[in-house]
Design a protein around this motif. Structure first.
Motif, PDB file in Angstrom:
ATOM      1  N   ASP A   1     -13.013   4.229   2.587  1.00 51.79           N
ATOM      2  CA  ASP A   1     -12.223   4.850   1.532  1.00 51.79           C
ATOM      3  C   ASP A   1     -12.239   6.379   1.609  1.00 51.79           C
ATOM      4  O   ASP A   1     -11.622   7.048   0.789  1.00 51.79           O
ATOM      5  CB  ASP A   1     -12.737   4.419   0.153  1.00 51.79           C
ATOM      6  N   ASN A   2     -12.945   6.924   2.603  1.00 56.36           N
ATOM      7  CA  ASN A   2     -13.073   8.374   2.682  1.00 56.36           C
ATOM      8  C   ASN A   2     -11.857   8.986   3.368  1.00 56.36           C
ATOM      9  O   ASN A   2     -11.490   8.582   4.466  1.00 56.36           O
ATOM     10  CB  ASN A   2     -14.341   8.744   3.456  1.00 56.36           C
ATOM     11  N   PRO A   3     -11.199   9.970   2.729  1.00 56.45           N
ATOM     12  CA  PRO A   3      -9.981  10.553   3.310  1.00 56.45           C
ATOM     13  C   PRO A   3     -10.225  11.402   4.550  1.00 56.45           C
ATOM     14  O   PRO A   3      -9.261  11.800   5.210  1.00 56.45           O
ATOM     15  CB  PRO A   3      -9.416  11.392   2.163  1.00 56.45           C
ATOM     16  N   LEU A   4     -11.491  11.682   4.886  1.00 55.62           N
ATOM     17  CA  LEU A   4     -11.784  12.457   6.096  1.00 55.62           C
ATOM     18  C   LEU A   4     -12.012  11.568   7.313  1.00 55.62           C
ATOM     19  O   LEU A   4     -12.314  12.076   8.405  1.00 55.62           O
ATOM     20  CB  LEU A   4     -13.011  13.364   5.876  1.00 55.62           C
TER      21      LEU A   4
ATOM     22  N   VAL B   1      -5.818  19.299   8.690  1.00 58.81           N
ATOM     23  CA  VAL B   1      -5.104  18.691   9.812  1.00 58.81           C
ATOM     24  C   VAL B   1      -5.768  17.361  10.114  1.00 58.81           C
ATOM     25  O   VAL B   1      -6.975  17.298  10.337  1.00 58.81           O
ATOM     26  CB  VAL B   1      -5.153  19.600  11.058  1.00 58.81           C
ATOM     27  N   GLY B   2      -4.995  16.285  10.082  1.00 58.29           N
ATOM     28  CA  GLY B   2      -5.554  14.954  10.272  1.00 58.29           C
ATOM     29  C   GLY B   2      -5.170  14.354  11.615  1.00 58.29           C
ATOM     30  O   GLY B   2      -4.075  14.599  12.134  1.00 58.29           O
ATOM     31  N   LEU B   3      -6.076  13.547  12.179  1.00 57.70           N
ATOM     32  CA  LEU B   3      -5.845  12.841  13.426  1.00 57.70           C
ATOM     33  C   LEU B   3      -6.201  11.373  13.237  1.00 57.70           C
ATOM     34  O   LEU B   3      -6.938  11.011  12.305  1.00 57.70           O
ATOM     35  CB  LEU B   3      -6.704  13.399  14.567  1.00 57.70           C
ATOM     36  N   TYR B   4      -5.702  10.523  14.129  1.00 54.90           N
ATOM     37  CA  TYR B   4      -6.183   9.144  14.166  1.00 54.90           C
ATOM     38  C   TYR B   4      -7.691   9.169  14.399  1.00 54.90           C
ATOM     39  O   TYR B   4      -8.204  10.048  15.097  1.00 54.90           O
ATOM     40  CB  TYR B   4      -5.516   8.365  15.299  1.00 54.90           C
TER      41      TYR B   4
ATOM     42  N   GLN C   1       0.848  -1.183   0.000  1.00 53.02           N
ATOM     43  CA  GLN C   1       0.000   0.000   0.000  1.00 53.02           C
ATOM     44  C   GLN C   1       0.884   1.232   0.000  1.00 53.02           C
ATOM     45  O   GLN C   1       0.858   2.037   0.910  1.00 53.02           O
ATOM     46  CB  GLN C   1      -0.895  -0.015   1.240  1.00 53.02           C
ATOM     47  N   ALA C   2       1.701   1.386  -1.019  1.00 51.90           N
ATOM     48  CA  ALA C   2       2.715   2.422  -1.023  1.00 51.90           C
ATOM     49  C   ALA C   2       2.308   3.673  -1.782  1.00 51.90           C
ATOM     50  O   ALA C   2       3.120   4.536  -2.002  1.00 51.90           O
ATOM     51  CB  ALA C   2       4.008   1.868  -1.605  1.00 51.90           C
ATOM     52  N   THR C   3       1.045   3.779  -2.192  1.00 57.18           N
ATOM     53  CA  THR C   3       0.593   4.964  -2.910  1.00 57.18           C
ATOM     54  C   THR C   3      -0.612   5.557  -2.210  1.00 57.18           C
ATOM     55  O   THR C   3      -1.568   4.857  -1.899  1.00 57.18           O
ATOM     56  CB  THR C   3       0.206   4.614  -4.358  1.00 57.18           C
ATOM     57  N   ASP C   4      -0.561   6.851  -1.948  1.00 55.85           N
ATOM     58  CA  ASP C   4      -1.668   7.551  -1.317  1.00 55.85           C
ATOM     59  C   ASP C   4      -2.528   8.173  -2.417  1.00 55.85           C
ATOM     60  O   ASP C   4      -2.085   9.092  -3.091  1.00 55.85           O
ATOM     61  CB  ASP C   4      -1.124   8.633  -0.394  1.00 55.85           C
TER      62      ASP C   4
ATOM     63  N   THR D   1      -8.497  10.033   9.758  1.00 58.08           N
ATOM     64  CA  THR D   1      -7.947   9.379   8.567  1.00 58.08           C
ATOM     65  C   THR D   1      -7.923   7.878   8.795  1.00 58.08           C
ATOM     66  O   THR D   1      -7.636   7.409   9.892  1.00 58.08           O
ATOM     67  CB  THR D   1      -6.538   9.879   8.226  1.00 58.08           C
ATOM     68  N   HIS D   2      -8.255   7.135   7.733  1.00 58.65           N
ATOM     69  CA  HIS D   2      -8.170   5.672   7.797  1.00 58.65           C
ATOM     70  C   HIS D   2      -6.751   5.199   7.497  1.00 58.65           C
ATOM     71  O   HIS D   2      -6.426   4.043   7.738  1.00 58.65           O
ATOM     72  CB  HIS D   2      -9.149   5.048   6.798  1.00 58.65           C
ATOM     73  N   ASP D   3      -5.914   6.093   6.966  1.00 59.67           N
ATOM     74  CA  ASP D   3      -4.532   5.746   6.637  1.00 59.67           C
ATOM     75  C   ASP D   3      -3.634   6.238   7.762  1.00 59.67           C
ATOM     76  O   ASP D   3      -3.217   7.395   7.778  1.00 59.67           O
ATOM     77  CB  ASP D   3      -4.138   6.377   5.304  1.00 59.67           C
TER      78      ASP D   3
END
Length: 218
Positions: free
Chosen positions: A160-163, A195-198, A33-36, A180-182
């Motif tokens: 799959d949602n980036p939020l 700004v993203g958080l777990y 999973q090396a591509t964002d 973020t799910h990533d």
């Protein structure tokens, strides 16, 4: 002196082998999973030249590899806010950390964050929370779409949602504090401005904040 029996030795070998296999599996899964798809970054395995990476230890390279990790700094809210009306959030882009103080000062939280990938996408200053959404949907901004025309126009709520699972809308257009799910993004320059958080942290922050909570990015 404790004497190991054949059964003890066999059990230890089994556990050691299981840990090794699990670590190797995690390393393989991470490398796959090396591509964002949302930040547009290519995340590559890195390590010292000629070295074999340790099992289960996968590092991802961005344009700022040497500063991928957060270094928390404790802040006093009185340095940045006149009061704590509606609570206050301080986002330290250098430390890549978010601090929250409740209005009555009974609650303080410190969370690691992701930050924008470049200075031109970074905004600093004072804003506030104007909207709270659980299970947010996502659409690229017009500028994102120009840079990445193959991106989808809309992504529903879900894995799959980036939020992520929750999002806090700021008064600045298109800017959010969200989950973020990533999990690889946290502690990195990996966002297009937000700004993203777990997910577990944004869920908690979502419950602590309200419409009108003060926000300062430094």
């Amino acid at each position: 002196m404790t004497r190991n029996t054949p059964r003890d030795l066999g059990r230890r070998r089994f556990l050691a082998a299981s840990v090794g296999l699990g670590a190797a599996s995690l390393a393989g899964a991470a490398a796959a999973q090396a591509t964002d798809p949302y930040s547009g970054q290519t995340l590559e395995r890195t390590g010292p030249a000629g070295a074999t990476p340790d099992a289960g230890v996968v590092q991802y390279d961005t344009s700022d590899t040497r500063r991928n990790q957060s270094s928390f700094r404790m802040h006093d809210w009185q340095q940045y806010f006149d009061n704590l009306n509606n609570g206050a959030i301080l986002v330290d882009l250098t430390s890549r950390a978010l601090s929250f103080w409740s209005e009555d000062q009974s609650v303080f939280r410190l969370y690691p964050t992701s930050i924008p990938v470049s200075d031109d996408l970074t905004r600093r200053g004072r804003t506030e929370i104007i909207k709270k959404v659980e299970g947010p949907t996502w659409s690229p901004t017009p500028e994102m779409k120009r840079r990445n025309p193959d991106w989808p126009d809309f992504v529903p709520a879900g894995p799959d949602n980036p939020l992520g699972t929750h999002a806090l809308w700021l008064s600045w257009q298109y800017y959010r504090i969200h989950g973020t799910h990533d999990t690889r993004k946290i502690g990195r320059k990996s966002s297009n401005g937000c700004v993203g958080l777990y997910n577990e942290h944004i869920k908690e922050l979502y419950g602590l904040t309200k419409i009108g909570t003060q926000v300062l990015l430094i």
